[in-house]
Scaffold this active site. Sequence first.
Site, PDB file in Angstrom:
ATOM      1  N   ASP A  30       0.843  -1.192   0.000  1.00  8.34           N
ATOM      2  CA  ASP A  30       0.000   0.000   0.000  1.00  8.34           C
ATOM      3  C   ASP A  30       0.882   1.248   0.000  1.00  8.34           C
ATOM      4  OD1 ASP A  30      -3.205   0.553   0.978  1.00  8.34           O
ATOM      5  OD2 ASP A  30      -1.783   2.205   1.132  1.00  8.34           O
ATOM      6  N   ILE A  31       0.482   2.260  -0.763  1.00 10.84           N
ATOM      7  CA  ILE A  31       1.288   3.477  -0.892  1.00 10.84           C
ATOM      8  C   ILE A  31       1.320   4.265   0.423  1.00 10.84           C
ATOM      9  CG2 ILE A  31      -0.539   5.055  -1.697  1.00 10.84           C
ATOM     10  CD1 ILE A  31       1.423   5.934  -3.911  1.00 10.84           C
ATOM     11  N   ASN A  85     -12.753  -3.501   2.540  1.00  8.23           N
ATOM     12  CA  ASN A  85     -13.694  -2.395   2.679  1.00  8.23           C
ATOM     13  C   ASN A  85     -14.621  -2.430   1.463  1.00  8.23           C
ATOM     14  OD1 ASN A  85     -12.302  -1.601   4.982  1.00  8.23           O
ATOM     15  ND2 ASN A  85     -10.947  -0.251   3.815  1.00  8.23           N
ATOM     16  N   GLY A  91     -15.648   2.876   3.888  1.00 10.14           N
ATOM     17  CA  GLY A  91     -14.286   3.361   3.721  1.00 10.14           C
ATOM     18  C   GLY A  91     -13.637   2.970   2.414  1.00 10.14           C
ATOM     19  N   GLN A  92     -14.379   2.341   1.495  1.00 11.78           N
ATOM     20  CA  GLN A  92     -13.768   1.993   0.208  1.00 11.78           C
ATOM     21  C   GLN A  92     -13.555   3.257  -0.613  1.00 11.78           C
ATOM     22  OE1 GLN A  92     -15.922  -0.885  -2.206  1.00 11.78           O
ATOM     23  NE2 GLN A  92     -14.223  -1.076  -3.664  1.00 11.78           N
ATOM     24  N   HIS A  98     -10.299  -5.211  -3.640  1.00 10.85           N
ATOM     25  CA  HIS A  98      -8.973  -5.417  -3.059  1.00 10.85           C
ATOM     26  C   HIS A  98      -9.094  -5.758  -1.586  1.00 10.85           C
ATOM     27  CE1 HIS A  98      -9.954  -1.154  -2.504  1.00 10.85           C
ATOM     28  NE2 HIS A  98      -9.258  -1.224  -1.373  1.00 10.85           N
ATOM     29  N   HIS A 100      -6.984  -5.739   2.081  1.00 10.45           N
ATOM     30  CA  HIS A 100      -5.834  -5.192   2.808  1.00 10.45           C
ATOM     31  C   HIS A 100      -5.315  -6.277   3.746  1.00 10.45           C
ATOM     32  CE1 HIS A 100      -6.783  -0.744   2.268  1.00 10.45           C
ATOM     33  NE2 HIS A 100      -7.942  -1.295   1.923  1.00 10.45           N
TER      34      HIS A 100
HETATM   35  P1  5GP Z   1      -9.731   1.429   0.355  1.00 10.72           P
HETATM   36  O1  5GP Z   1      -9.853   2.687   1.176  1.00 10.72           O
HETATM   37  O2  5GP Z   1     -10.433   1.562  -0.986  1.00 10.72           O
HETATM   38  O3  5GP Z   1     -10.135   0.180   1.099  1.00 10.72           O
HETATM   39  O4  5GP Z   1      -8.189   1.230   0.094  1.00 10.72           O
HETATM   40  C1  5GP Z   1      -7.510   1.799  -0.963  1.00 10.72           C
HETATM   41  C2  5GP Z   1      -6.041   1.740  -0.606  1.00 10.72           C
HETATM   42  O5  5GP Z   1      -5.300   1.892  -1.796  1.00 10.72           O
HETATM   43  C3  5GP Z   1      -5.567   2.833   0.359  1.00 10.72           C
HETATM   44  O6  5GP Z   1      -5.009   2.226   1.522  1.00 10.72           O
HETATM   45  C4  5GP Z   1      -4.524   3.625  -0.447  1.00 10.72           C
HETATM   46  O7  5GP Z   1      -3.423   4.041   0.343  1.00 10.72           O
HETATM   47  C5  5GP Z   1      -4.130   2.621  -1.530  1.00 10.72           C
HETATM   48  N1  5GP Z   1      -3.742   3.217  -2.806  1.00 10.72           N
HETATM   49  C6  5GP Z   1      -4.438   4.148  -3.510  1.00 10.72           C
HETATM   50  N2  5GP Z   1      -3.783   4.451  -4.657  1.00 10.72           N
HETATM   51  C7  5GP Z   1      -2.667   3.670  -4.680  1.00 10.72           C
HETATM   52  C8  5GP Z   1      -1.600   3.540  -5.613  1.00 10.72           C
HETATM   53  O8  5GP Z   1      -1.545   4.173  -6.673  1.00 10.72           O
HETATM   54  N3  5GP Z   1      -0.620   2.639  -5.312  1.00 10.72           N
HETATM   55  C9  5GP Z   1      -0.645   1.902  -4.158  1.00 10.72           C
HETATM   56  N4  5GP Z   1       0.372   1.052  -3.947  1.00 10.72           N
HETATM   57  N5  5GP Z   1      -1.636   2.019  -3.257  1.00 10.72           N
HETATM   58  C10 5GP Z   1      -2.641   2.889  -3.510  1.00 10.72           C
END
Ligand code: 5GP
Length: 108
Positions: A30-31, A85, A91-92, A98, A100
């Site tokens: 994750d970034i 999520n 929180g998505q 995906h 986590h």
């Molecule tokens: P969500 O909030 O949808 O469950 O999680 C999305 C996740 O994707 C977040 O934790 C965010 O930091 C990660 N993320 C978003 N854009 C990128 C990206 O371009 N590269 C990577 N490695 N992670 C990303």
Amino acid sequence: MTECVFCKIANGEIATNLVAESEHAVAFNDIHPAQPIHVLVVPKRHFTDIADLAAADEVVLLDLLKLGTKVADEMSTGSFRFQFNTGAEAGQTVFHAHGHITSRTPRL
Ligand code: 5GP
Ligand code: ZN
């Protein structure tokens, strides 16, 4: 052409160091890591969320779950979360399915 960031990562349009790969899924860091281990596991094909994926393709679903648990077992001491999520109110923020994987106990 797709505007989906996880499709771009999965198809190599955005260069990313993969942690692991299977036939139908990829895993990468994750970034913005929330814990010492924070890996995302995503299907190579686009699905909106885990519910969409589960309804559409159980082969891809199982492949993704197995890749995620393998990565979690290899990277952590065996204590981890594997969280999906689903929906904006949960929180998505990226609408490509995906999971986590997070852990406070990296295997050294
Ligand atoms: P969500 O909030 O949808 O469950 O999680 C999305 C996740 O994707 C977040 O934790 C965010 O930091 C990660 N993320 C978003 N854009 C990128 C990206 O371009 N590269 C990577 N490695 N992670 C990303
Ligand atoms: Zn996508």
